[in-house]
Design a protein around this motif. Structure first.
Motif: not given
Length: 230
Positions: A87-92, A101-105, A134-145, A194-198
């Motif tokens: 996905q290329s929509t949700a980014k931080t 540190s953001a990814i670790a959280l 850097l822009c972080i595009y989170v890829q969850e299971t649906a994309q990783v699979d 959803v991107g990065l979680l709270d």
């Protein structure tokens, strides 16, 4: 350009680590399947035709013991793939110094255990390329699979797969100056995640039931440069 992970085209995901916990001595099998355009560059233990076959250790149920007796706290692989499935929509977008540190959280928010988050921080804190934000595009299971499906036996009671696709914070027009096969398909993939979680909602690790078999995987991906033309 030093802003992109070096390579020969497409996408690259470095060191996806697969962690597990389950019943002591549980027999397990893991196998990656993927389109012909994608390929494993390295894996430990070796990912043979049958994948990774072995059992969980007799002491903690968190260490993989291969059929040859090799022990590993996690399975890992380096992977070359077609990024158009991501996905290329949700980014931080963040300064490079804030990305790890953001990814670790985010990993903690998704229920990764303390040692698994520490492994991420220890490995990636000195390995991110370039100096551009850097822009972080989170890829969850649906994309990783879609890039690399993970077939597991027995079927896990829970499975979390998340890759963090890191792209320099530049304009789309700059990205499109790269060869179209690198970015066009990816930029057109508008799957909304959803991107990065709270980080206020961090899941605390709790003791799992003796019947639980849980899988957690993190990885970091990049666009890669094509081979120089001669």
């Amino acid at each position: 350009s030093s802003s992109y992970y070096p390579g020969f085209g497409g996408g690259m995901v470095g060191k996806p680590n697969i962690y597990m916990n389950g019943s002591k001595n549980l027999a397990v099998e893991f196998r990656l399947t993927f389109p012909a355009t994608n390929n494993i560059l390295a894996a430990a233990p070796v990912h043979g035709p049958g994948g990774w076959v072995g059992h969980l250790d007799s002491q903690t149920g968190t260490t993989f013991v291969s059929s040859l007796g090799q022990t590993s706290d996690y399975l890992f692989y380096d992977f070359r793939f077609d990024p158009s499935v991501l996905q290329s929509t949700a980014k931080t977008c963040l300064p490079k110094s804030s990305v790890v540190s953001a990814i670790a959280l985010d990993l903690a928010s998704r229920g990764f255990k303390q040692n698994e988050v520490a492994d991420f921080k220890n490995y990636w804190s000195t390995r991110l390329p370039g100096n551009t934000p850097l822009c972080i595009y989170v890829q969850e299971t649906a994309q990783v699979d879609k890039a690399a499906q993970l077939i597991v036996y027995p079927v896990p009671t829970s499975e979390t797969r998340v890759w963090y696709f890191l792209v320099p914070q530049v304009s789309v027009s700059v990205l499109k100056q790269k060869p179209s096969e690198l970015v066009a398909g990816w930029l057109n993939n508008k799957a909304q995640l959803v991107g990065l979680l709270d980080s206020k909602n961090i899941k605390r690790s709790v003791a799992s039931s003796s019947e639980a078999f849980e899988i957690r995987e993190w990885g970091v991906g990049f666009l890669v440069e094509p081979a120089p033309s001669h």
